[in-house]
Design a protein around this motif. Structure first.
Motif, PDB file in Angstrom:
ATOM      1  N   MET A 166       0.832  -1.207   0.000  1.00  9.01           N
ATOM      2  CA  MET A 166       0.000   0.000   0.000  1.00  9.01           C
ATOM      3  C   MET A 166       0.866   1.255   0.000  1.00  9.01           C
ATOM      4  N   GLN A 167       1.910   1.265   0.820  1.00 10.93           N
ATOM      5  CA  GLN A 167       2.793   2.427   0.867  1.00 10.93           C
ATOM      6  C   GLN A 167       3.424   2.695  -0.496  1.00 10.93           C
ATOM      7  N   ARG A 168       3.936   1.659  -1.120  1.00 12.42           N
ATOM      8  CA  ARG A 168       4.592   1.833  -2.420  1.00 12.42           C
ATOM      9  C   ARG A 168       3.621   2.333  -3.475  1.00 12.42           C
ATOM     10  N   GLU A 169       2.413   1.801  -3.476  1.00 12.85           N
ATOM     11  CA  GLU A 169       1.445   2.213  -4.476  1.00 12.85           C
ATOM     12  C   GLU A 169       1.044   3.671  -4.291  1.00 12.85           C
ATOM     13  N   PHE A 170       0.824   4.090  -3.043  1.00 15.16           N
ATOM     14  CA  PHE A 170       0.428   5.477  -2.812  1.00 15.16           C
ATOM     15  C   PHE A 170       1.567   6.444  -3.121  1.00 15.16           C
ATOM     16  N   LEU A 171       2.799   6.066  -2.797  1.00 17.46           N
ATOM     17  CA  LEU A 171       3.937   6.948  -3.061  1.00 17.46           C
ATOM     18  C   LEU A 171       4.377   6.910  -4.520  1.00 17.46           C
ATOM     19  N   GLY A 172       3.979   5.878  -5.255  1.00 15.98           N
ATOM     20  CA  GLY A 172       4.346   5.783  -6.664  1.00 15.98           C
ATOM     21  C   GLY A 172       5.822   5.536  -6.893  1.00 15.98           C
ATOM     22  N   THR A 173       6.462   4.817  -5.972  1.00 13.65           N
ATOM     23  CA  THR A 173       7.901   4.607  -6.104  1.00 13.65           C
ATOM     24  C   THR A 173       8.266   3.720  -7.289  1.00 13.65           C
ATOM     25  N   GLU A 174       7.393   2.767  -7.636  1.00 15.94           N
ATOM     26  CA  GLU A 174       7.692   1.891  -8.778  1.00 15.94           C
ATOM     27  C   GLU A 174       7.748   2.689 -10.072  1.00 15.94           C
ATOM     28  N   ALA A 175       6.754   3.557 -10.272  1.00 16.91           N
ATOM     29  CA  ALA A 175       6.754   4.397 -11.477  1.00 16.91           C
ATOM     30  C   ALA A 175       7.916   5.382 -11.461  1.00 16.91           C
ATOM     31  N   LEU A 176       8.234   5.922 -10.289  1.00 16.23           N
ATOM     32  CA  LEU A 176       9.354   6.857 -10.178  1.00 16.23           C
ATOM     33  C   LEU A 176      10.670   6.153 -10.471  1.00 16.23           C
ATOM     34  N   TYR A 177      10.824   4.930  -9.968  1.00 13.83           N
ATOM     35  CA  TYR A 177      12.031   4.155 -10.246  1.00 13.83           C
ATOM     36  C   TYR A 177      12.186   3.916 -11.748  1.00 13.83           C
ATOM     37  N   THR A 178      11.095   3.525 -12.393  1.00  8.75           N
ATOM     38  CA  THR A 178      11.145   3.282 -13.839  1.00  8.75           C
ATOM     39  C   THR A 178      11.491   4.549 -14.600  1.00  8.75           C
ATOM     40  N   GLU A 179      10.916   5.666 -14.184  1.00  7.06           N
ATOM     41  CA  GLU A 179      11.188   6.935 -14.861  1.00  7.06           C
ATOM     42  C   GLU A 179      12.653   7.341 -14.728  1.00  7.06           C
ATOM     43  N   VAL A 180      13.206   7.252 -13.516  1.00 11.38           N
ATOM     44  CA  VAL A 180      14.605   7.631 -13.320  1.00 11.38           C
ATOM     45  C   VAL A 180      15.525   6.682 -14.082  1.00 11.38           C
ATOM     46  N   ARG A 181      15.219   5.389 -14.034  1.00 12.13           N
ATOM     47  CA  ARG A 181      16.048   4.424 -14.768  1.00 12.13           C
ATOM     48  C   ARG A 181      16.030   4.722 -16.265  1.00 12.13           C
ATOM     49  N   GLU A 182      14.859   5.024 -16.818  1.00 14.10           N
ATOM     50  CA  GLU A 182      14.766   5.317 -18.249  1.00 14.10           C
ATOM     51  C   GLU A 182      15.518   6.592 -18.600  1.00 14.10           C
ATOM     52  N   ARG A 183      15.435   7.591 -17.731  1.00 12.24           N
ATOM     53  CA  ARG A 183      16.151   8.836 -18.001  1.00 12.24           C
ATOM     54  C   ARG A 183      17.662   8.614 -17.977  1.00 12.24           C
ATOM     55  N   ILE A 184      18.124   7.824 -17.014  1.00 17.73           N
ATOM     56  CA  ILE A 184      19.559   7.534 -16.959  1.00 17.73           C
ATOM     57  C   ILE A 184      19.977   6.718 -18.175  1.00 17.73           C
ATOM     58  N   GLU A 185      19.156   5.720 -18.544  1.00 22.33           N
ATOM     59  CA  GLU A 185      19.488   4.899 -19.712  1.00 22.33           C
ATOM     60  C   GLU A 185      19.470   5.729 -20.989  1.00 22.33           C
ATOM     61  N   ASP A 186      18.506   6.640 -21.114  1.00 22.68           N
ATOM     62  CA  ASP A 186      18.454   7.495 -22.305  1.00 22.68           C
ATOM     63  C   ASP A 186      19.723   8.333 -22.426  1.00 22.68           C
ATOM     64  N   MET A 187      20.142   8.920 -21.303  1.00 24.40           N
ATOM     65  CA  MET A 187      21.365   9.723 -21.338  1.00 24.40           C
ATOM     66  C   MET A 187      22.582   8.856 -21.612  1.00 24.40           C
ATOM     67  N   ASN A 188      22.610   7.666 -21.025  1.00 29.10           N
ATOM     68  CA  ASN A 188      23.754   6.785 -21.234  1.00 29.10           C
ATOM     69  C   ASN A 188      23.805   6.297 -22.680  1.00 29.10           C
ATOM     70  N   ILE A 189      22.635   5.980 -23.254  1.00 28.75           N
ATOM     71  CA  ILE A 189      22.593   5.567 -24.667  1.00 28.75           C
ATOM     72  C   ILE A 189      23.067   6.702 -25.570  1.00 28.75           C
ATOM     73  N   TYR A 190      22.630   7.921 -25.227  1.00 31.54           N
ATOM     74  CA  TYR A 190      23.086   9.071 -26.013  1.00 31.54           C
ATOM     75  C   TYR A 190      24.600   9.223 -25.935  1.00 31.54           C
ATOM     76  N   LEU A 191      25.155   9.080 -24.715  1.00 35.53           N
ATOM     77  CA  LEU A 191      26.601   9.225 -24.568  1.00 35.53           C
ATOM     78  C   LEU A 191      27.341   8.124 -25.319  1.00 35.53           C
ATOM     79  N   ASP A 192      26.813   6.895 -25.259  1.00 35.60           N
ATOM     80  CA  ASP A 192      27.445   5.800 -25.995  1.00 35.60           C
ATOM     81  C   ASP A 192      27.375   6.037 -27.498  1.00 35.60           C
ATOM     82  N   SER A 193      26.228   6.457 -27.986  1.00 35.25           N
ATOM     83  CA  SER A 193      26.090   6.721 -29.422  1.00 35.25           C
ATOM     84  C   SER A 193      26.966   7.893 -29.847  1.00 35.25           C
ATOM     85  N   ASP A 194      27.084   8.899 -28.968  1.00 36.55           N
ATOM     86  CA  ASP A 194      27.960  10.025 -29.291  1.00 36.55           C
ATOM     87  C   ASP A 194      29.417   9.585 -29.340  1.00 36.55           C
ATOM     88  N   SER A 195      29.809   8.700 -28.424  1.00 40.55           N
ATOM     89  CA  SER A 195      31.178   8.181 -28.456  1.00 40.55           C
ATOM     90  C   SER A 195      31.422   7.363 -29.718  1.00 40.55           C
TER      91      SER A 195
END
Length: 545
Positions: A422-451
């Motif tokens: 219940m705590q996790r669902e109300f705080l939305g930590t799962e969605a927040l975790y996915t969002e931060v992970r995707e943002r980090i992966e997007d930046m990392n993919i960009y850096l790899d492609s730029d390299s």
């Protein structure tokens, strides 16, 4: 006493635990792991914070049954996070990544309400703690208060107004909106250690205008010292930034004098959402929140509504708040030093702390991503290098956070598992975790492609230089290395010729690299059999424009 006041239930015992997650600023720019608590250890003469001894590695005679009950609540991988690894045959004991510091100078808090009908309330302070976490630039301030024989409406008003870092507006009389009129931290002898200043509107306005960040009230600033706000001119090594809303997450324990089932549905809603008191017949919210209240916010597995049954305990949750309500006459629910009261202070506190730690850590990493993106200047090579280095550093921190702190399940005990869900669902930590992970992966993919792009461009330039250098290599190879005779020259003449040839060759190589992009385009056009000859000549002439 009015009829309404006479009907208002009394709270025999009340507990409130506030959590305030804060982001810690790095101590050293060249290190990923910042042990902020070491600053407190090294400057103990300058502040009242002292590290709390680990109860799980002390004298076994002091290890109580409630410690055991707390320990066995959690799964093994969560125990390693909370308590560390114990002694083993092939491994050394490992400490928990949690370090707790406590100050013992604050013994009571005096709360003055804006409503003159409310009495001045003095509550005991059980403890004031700072939680630090290894490899996470996050700290959590926790404060536990308690009192006895209180009016339910006073408890509701206290929880609504107490845990506010700063006012969001001001009333007509100048008092802070939704805040207590005055909060005072008291020492053991009753002297005032610090007091709130919610009414100082000018200070709050000036700070936001100057620093583009809100500042906390004076009594919260006192509690956190020697930690100081990052967006301020205060001097201090330990600096923090606010991560969330001005209203601190809160836990509440209410042992009702009598039958807790006498509370109305609207009273339970007010406790759940931590709203101000009101008439029992008037709901604090309408619509979907009210219609699905029991299904979404109440855990009633041990809540009995039959008149001839004991009421049991009711658990209320909305993410930012967690409440336990039961009868003071029930020994299972309320017995000082035992019962559900101790579980509330320990097991349920950890169930509440961990998802808020997750949320704070993810906010911290998202804030860092935004900060370094703001610092990026694509026209400055040093800025680009620094940006790449910091993004990869954040990814490493995220990976360590995932494997050390991120838990989708804490316990196999049904009740603990459901309350954590219940705590996790109300705080939305799962969605927040996915969002931060995707943002980090997007930046990392960009850096790899730029390299890869930069490497490909470098390979193209080297290929062009090699292709045009092949002409000179073939010619000199055909005529041999003795095309010109230097036998009659003096050593100085030979050295002069060598330096001249070296300079000419170097200049030709660098010039070819400078023109390598246009030469590459020319080679591509030259190899295309469909292009006419005149376009190939035009491409060759374009190289020297």
């Amino acid at each position: 006493m009015t009829d309404a006041a006479a009907r208002c239930p009394r709270v025999s015992h009340f507990r409130e635990i506030l959590l305030w997650p804060l982001q810690l600023m790095p101590l050293r720019a060249d290190s990923q792991i910042q042990n902020h608590w070491q600053v407190l250890e090294q400057s103990q003469a300058q502040h009242p914070w002292r590290e709390v001894d680990d109860e799980f590695t002390g004298d076994p005679a002091g290890f109580q049954e409630r410690h055991y009950g707390e320990f066995v609540t959690f799964l093994p991988h969560v125990r390693r996070f909370l308590y560390g690894d114990g002694k083993g045959r092939v491994s050394k004991p490992a400490e928990s990544p949690i370090r707790v510091f406590r100050r013992n100078d604050v013994k009571r808090v005096r709360c003055t309400f804006a409503d003159p009908q409310r009495p001045v309330l003095v509550l005991e302070v059980a403890h004031v703690d700072l939680y630090f976490f290894y490899d996470l630039d996050v700290t959590v301030l926790t404060i536990e208060l308690y009192g006895s024989d209180l009016d339910l409406q006073v408890v509701q008003d206290l929880m609504f107004r107490f845990g506010r870092a700063y006012p969001v507006y001001w009333e007509a009389d100048g008092s802070g909106g939704h805040c207590l009129q005055r909060v005072e931290w008291l020492a053991a002898d009753g002297s005032v250690l610090a007091a709130s200043d919610y009414e100082d509107r000018g200070r709050f306005l000036r700070h936001v205008c100057e620093y583009r960040a809100p500042t906390e009230a004076a009594h919260w600033d006192f509690i956190l010292r020697p930690l100081v706000q990052h967006h301020s001119d205060a001097g201090g090594v330990l600096r923090y930034r606010q991560l969330e809303y001005h209203r601190m997450p809160v836990m509440g324990y209410l042992a009702i004098d009598g039958d807790p089932r006498q509370l109305s549905r609207n009273d339970f809603m007010r406790l759940t959402f931590v709203t101000p008191p009101g008439p029992p017949e008037r709901a604090p919210y309408c619509g979907a929140e009210a219609d699905g209240f029991e299904a979404r916010h109440c855990y009633d597995r041990f809540w009995h509504t039959a008149p001839d049954a004991t009421p049991g305990g009711r658990y209320l949750c909305c993410g930012e708040a967690f409440m336990m309500v039961g009868s003071a006459q029930s020994p299972y629910f309320y017995t000082p030093g035992a019962s559900l009261l101790e579980q509330f202070r320990h097991q349920y506190f950890l169930l509440f702390l961990i998802p808020h730690l997750h949320k704070a850590a993810l906010f911290m990493m998202a804030d860092r991503l935004g900060y370094w993106l703001k610092q990026l200047d694509i026209h400055d090579p040093e800025s680009v290098k620094r940006f790449k280095r910091e993004i990869r550093r954040i990814k490493e921190i995220f990976l360590r956070f995932t494997h050390r702190y991120w838990f989708r399940q804490l316990s196999d005990q049904y009740q603990a598992r459901e309350l954590y869900r219940m705590q996790r669902e109300f705080l939305g930590t799962e969605a927040l975790y996915t969002e931060v992970r995707e943002r980090i992966e997007d930046m990392n993919i960009y850096l790899d492609s730029d390299s890869l792009r930069r490497q490909a461009n470098t390979v193209v330039r080297l290929t062009v230089v090699t292709a045009f250098g092949l002409i000179g290599t073939t010619v000199t190879g055909f005529f041999g290395m003795n095309l010109l005779g230097f036998d009659g020259l003096s050593p100085a003449g030979k050295a002069l010729y060598f330096l001249g040839v070296l300079a000419a060759t170097t200049w030709v190589t660098f010039y070819t690299v400078m023109k390598s992009k246009r030469l590459s385009d020319f080679l591509d056009l030259l190899s295309d059999e469909r292009e006419p000859f005149w376009r190939k000549i035009a491409a060759l002439l374009k190289v020297w424009r």
